[in-house]
Motif scaffolding. Sequence first.
Motif, PDB file in Angstrom:
ATOM      1  N   GLY A 422       0.806  -1.202   0.000  1.00 15.79           N
ATOM      2  CA  GLY A 422       0.000   0.000   0.000  1.00 15.79           C
ATOM      3  C   GLY A 422       0.845   1.259   0.000  1.00 15.79           C
ATOM      4  N   PRO A 423       0.204   2.421   0.044  1.00 16.57           N
ATOM      5  CA  PRO A 423       0.967   3.678   0.071  1.00 16.57           C
ATOM      6  C   PRO A 423       1.786   3.803   1.345  1.00 16.57           C
ATOM      7  N   VAL A 424       2.905   4.489   1.238  1.00 18.70           N
ATOM      8  CA  VAL A 424       3.797   4.662   2.382  1.00 18.70           C
ATOM      9  C   VAL A 424       3.126   5.542   3.432  1.00 18.70           C
ATOM     10  N   ASP A 516      16.372  -0.852  -6.792  1.00 17.39           N
ATOM     11  CA  ASP A 516      15.124  -0.130  -6.528  1.00 17.39           C
ATOM     12  C   ASP A 516      15.006   0.026  -5.012  1.00 17.39           C
ATOM     13  N   LEU A 517      15.263   1.210  -4.529  1.00 13.96           N
ATOM     14  CA  LEU A 517      15.315   1.445  -3.091  1.00 13.96           C
ATOM     15  C   LEU A 517      13.996   1.982  -2.527  1.00 13.96           C
ATOM     16  N   ASP A 518      12.915   1.862  -3.294  1.00 15.77           N
ATOM     17  CA  ASP A 518      11.633   2.349  -2.784  1.00 15.77           C
ATOM     18  C   ASP A 518      11.221   1.599  -1.518  1.00 15.77           C
ATOM     19  N   GLY A 519      11.503   0.302  -1.470  1.00 17.24           N
ATOM     20  CA  GLY A 519      11.175  -0.473  -0.278  1.00 17.24           C
ATOM     21  C   GLY A 519      11.996  -0.016   0.924  1.00 17.24           C
ATOM     22  N   ILE A 520      13.277   0.301   0.689  1.00 17.99           N
ATOM     23  CA  ILE A 520      14.120   0.813   1.761  1.00 17.99           C
ATOM     24  C   ILE A 520      13.588   2.160   2.239  1.00 17.99           C
ATOM     25  N   ARG A 521      13.226   3.029   1.291  1.00 15.41           N
ATOM     26  CA  ARG A 521      12.661   4.327   1.679  1.00 15.41           C
ATOM     27  C   ARG A 521      11.386   4.129   2.502  1.00 15.41           C
ATOM     28  N   ALA A 522      10.553   3.188   2.079  1.00 15.04           N
ATOM     29  CA  ALA A 522       9.288   2.953   2.782  1.00 15.04           C
ATOM     30  C   ALA A 522       9.539   2.499   4.214  1.00 15.04           C
ATOM     31  N   SER A 523      10.623   1.720   4.437  1.00 23.84           N
ATOM     32  CA  SER A 523      10.916   1.249   5.789  1.00 23.84           C
ATOM     33  C   SER A 523      11.257   2.404   6.725  1.00 23.84           C
ATOM     34  N   ALA A 527       8.510   8.590   1.131  1.00 27.65           N
ATOM     35  CA  ALA A 527       7.843   8.346  -0.141  1.00 27.65           C
ATOM     36  C   ALA A 527       8.890   8.066  -1.218  1.00 27.65           C
ATOM     37  N   PRO A 528       8.484   7.423  -2.347  1.00 22.56           N
ATOM     38  CA  PRO A 528       9.443   7.096  -3.407  1.00 22.56           C
ATOM     39  C   PRO A 528      10.202   8.295  -3.963  1.00 22.56           C
ATOM     40  N   ASP A 529       9.601   9.477  -3.928  1.00 16.61           N
ATOM     41  CA  ASP A 529      10.277  10.645  -4.492  1.00 16.61           C
ATOM     42  C   ASP A 529      11.181  11.360  -3.489  1.00 16.61           C
ATOM     43  N   ASP A 530      11.237  10.857  -2.246  1.00 15.52           N
ATOM     44  CA  ASP A 530      12.170  11.410  -1.267  1.00 15.52           C
ATOM     45  C   ASP A 530      13.563  10.862  -1.571  1.00 15.52           C
ATOM     46  N   GLU A 531      14.504  11.744  -1.786  1.00 16.40           N
ATOM     47  CA  GLU A 531      15.818  11.312  -2.246  1.00 16.40           C
ATOM     48  C   GLU A 531      16.713  10.818  -1.115  1.00 16.40           C
ATOM     49  N   GLY A 532      17.221  11.724  -0.307  1.00 11.79           N
ATOM     50  CA  GLY A 532      18.211  11.357   0.689  1.00 11.79           C
ATOM     51  C   GLY A 532      17.670  11.358   2.106  1.00 11.79           C
ATOM     52  N   LEU A 533      18.463  10.782   3.022  1.00 12.04           N
ATOM     53  CA  LEU A 533      18.104  10.769   4.441  1.00 12.04           C
ATOM     54  C   LEU A 533      19.393  10.634   5.244  1.00 12.04           C
ATOM     55  N   SER A 534      19.800  11.713   5.899  1.00 12.85           N
ATOM     56  CA  SER A 534      20.957  11.619   6.769  1.00 12.85           C
ATOM     57  C   SER A 534      20.521  11.093   8.125  1.00 12.85           C
ATOM     58  N   TYR A 535      21.512  10.679   8.939  1.00 17.20           N
ATOM     59  CA  TYR A 535      21.140  10.185  10.263  1.00 17.20           C
ATOM     60  C   TYR A 535      20.594  11.320  11.122  1.00 17.20           C
ATOM     61  N   ARG A 536      21.085  12.542  10.922  1.00 16.89           N
ATOM     62  CA  ARG A 536      20.525  13.663  11.661  1.00 16.89           C
ATOM     63  C   ARG A 536      19.043  13.823  11.335  1.00 16.89           C
ATOM     64  N   ASP A 537      18.700  13.693  10.039  1.00 13.88           N
ATOM     65  CA  ASP A 537      17.294  13.789   9.640  1.00 13.88           C
ATOM     66  C   ASP A 537      16.482  12.654  10.262  1.00 13.88           C
ATOM     67  N   LEU A 538      17.069  11.458  10.265  1.00 14.97           N
ATOM     68  CA  LEU A 538      16.368  10.314  10.835  1.00 14.97           C
ATOM     69  C   LEU A 538      16.103  10.526  12.326  1.00 14.97           C
ATOM     70  N   GLN A 539      17.087  11.059  13.044  1.00 14.12           N
ATOM     71  CA  GLN A 539      16.908  11.320  14.465  1.00 14.12           C
ATOM     72  C   GLN A 539      15.828  12.361  14.710  1.00 14.12           C
ATOM     73  N   LYS A 540      15.780  13.369  13.857  1.00 20.37           N
ATOM     74  CA  LYS A 540      14.725  14.378  13.987  1.00 20.37           C
ATOM     75  C   LYS A 540      13.347  13.745  13.813  1.00 20.37           C
ATOM     76  N   ARG A 541      13.235  12.848  12.839  1.00 12.20           N
ATOM     77  CA  ARG A 541      11.958  12.173  12.623  1.00 12.20           C
ATOM     78  C   ARG A 541      11.587  11.328  13.842  1.00 12.20           C
ATOM     79  N   ARG A 542      12.567  10.638  14.381  1.00 12.33           N
ATOM     80  CA  ARG A 542      12.295   9.812  15.553  1.00 12.33           C
ATOM     81  C   ARG A 542      11.909  10.665  16.757  1.00 12.33           C
ATOM     82  N   ASP A 543      12.559  11.828  16.902  1.00 20.70           N
ATOM     83  CA  ASP A 543      12.228  12.711  18.021  1.00 20.70           C
ATOM     84  C   ASP A 543      10.797  13.220  17.912  1.00 20.70           C
ATOM     85  N   VAL A 544      10.368  13.533  16.697  1.00 21.02           N
ATOM     86  CA  VAL A 544       8.985  13.980  16.491  1.00 21.02           C
ATOM     87  C   VAL A 544       8.014  12.909  16.965  1.00 21.02           C
ATOM     88  N   ILE A 545       8.301  11.646  16.612  1.00 17.20           N
ATOM     89  CA  ILE A 545       7.409  10.545  16.984  1.00 17.20           C
ATOM     90  C   ILE A 545       7.412  10.348  18.499  1.00 17.20           C
TER      91      ILE A 545
END
Length: 563
Positions: A422-424, A516-523, A527-545
């Motif tokens: 399904g959609p991400v 095809d890294l769409d599955g990795i992005r989804a994890s 979304a498929p059109d999101d290009e990069g993800l640094s660990y700093r960005d990942l931590q920010k996302r986790r902090d929001v949650i």
Amino acid sequence: MEDRTTSSDEEAPADLAIGSFSTHPPWVVDLPRLSWAREIDALRRLTSAEVPRMVRRRRLPPAHRALAVMGRLSQALAVWYALDFLPSRIHLRSSSPFFRSSSPSSYTGGALSRRLRVAFQHLGPTYIKLGQILSSGEGIFPEEVVGQFRLLRDRVPPEDLADVRRVIEEDFGQPLEALFSSFSHTPVAAASIAQVHNATLRTGEEVVVKVQRPTVAELVHRDLAVMSWLAPLLVGRIPVSALANPPALVELFAETIVEELDFRLEAQNMLDIARVHADLDRRAIVVPRPHPRLVTRRVLVMERLNGFPWDDVASMRAAGIDTAAVLTAGFAAFMEGAMLYGVFHGDLHGGNLMVQPDGKVALLDYGITGRLEQPKRIAFLRWVVGATTNDLHSQIAAMRDLGALPTDVDIDAMISDLDLDGPVMDPTEMEASEIAAEIRRIIQALLAYGARMPKELMLFAKDMMFLDGSLATMAPDIDIIAEIGKFAQDVAAKWGERIATEIGADFGDAATRPIDLDGIRASFGLAPDDEGLSYRDLQKRRDVIRKRMGRSYMRRGSSRPQP
């Protein structure tokens, strides 16, 4: 194996052809002359066959030990209930702004983990080892569990030197002084199963001596008997049993700890992983050489390696070490070893890793080693290929063949029920109640399909969580998605033909399909059109949650009727 290398400084040691070792060795590995390695395969089979007997549920457990364990754990739970849980319920109902601003987990989960950690410490080596395994499961087990049980890594009281001496002299039949010209009285590390001392051989080589605690083997056997008796009584009663019921957890723990009780197996693990990295030409990992003769069931003498502690990133960078390159090279070596040889270090944590001045990683402590037999290795390989080609069907089939799902699982139904195609869903855009509901839905669906966590997958997931955490300090700005894509392309270029052959006709040209890294992005919730993800960005996302979930907790607490 020779006691000393005969190679000159300009000539590479001969054993680098068979292992990823240091370039200035105290001795050279000569496989036919390893006296302790004879019949090692039979010893490994015998050790594995011992596990079912050790975890077979008896009508009655060892009475004295069972009473001690149940008494200590019951006391911890009773004190937690009286002093932490009940007051937290009162606090949540209080009109005090202080209490309403606090998460109930700060009173309950953290306090329970702390009291269980203290109980485990009192119960001795087996439970300390269990706690250490839990402490390495960041992302698998709750944060408060990981944080508390991490304290068991460096708070284990050492054995008296007299007991250490007795074990060494019994196993080698010689006085300590006949073997070593110097032997440190204070261990450099004291763990649940053994402790480690620096020493110098009579022939001048600087070594590390790992010595098993005198009574640990007998105690582990008794504790496993108690655990296997208690485990069925806990089915459905503890949260950690979500994807592996307590009897399965006990069996997994037994499989993990039983090999640690024989250091000959650990020495062979060192040679096997050294060989894997040499065959892959992944020399970023350096394995200490075990001694040709001074290895027994309870004592392991090995080459002493030095370097920066894994968490001393500032000193590494001051010395000119590219910490991001260290981490990515280590990740590549770890993944290729698991994919192509089915062998990997099963207990990565900061205490087992040092970074040498040349940027190579000295990898220590091989008591826990992941080993995928050929059918499971091929399944794991199919899973990795499926992840990098976004093939959901092949990923689920691979999980089935790895033992994480029943053999008769309906793959198409599972993909549909879990909404994997399904959609991400971006968790940072979801309300806390939606996130909690989605987690419950996924767990319930997995349980309904009979999902479980086999030993090899648990070790692999635990290692990946450690590497994930290392990104925070060693490489916070690298693009995670791009690095995964780069690794996949490198593997396809080097090993694509072999991988395509090994995974079989059912997967066609899967190994040579475009990445095809769409599955990795989804994890990651991208979304498929999101290009990069640094660990700093990942931590920010986790902090929001985390913050969103915390606010939801507080709202639920403050909305309770006031007394």
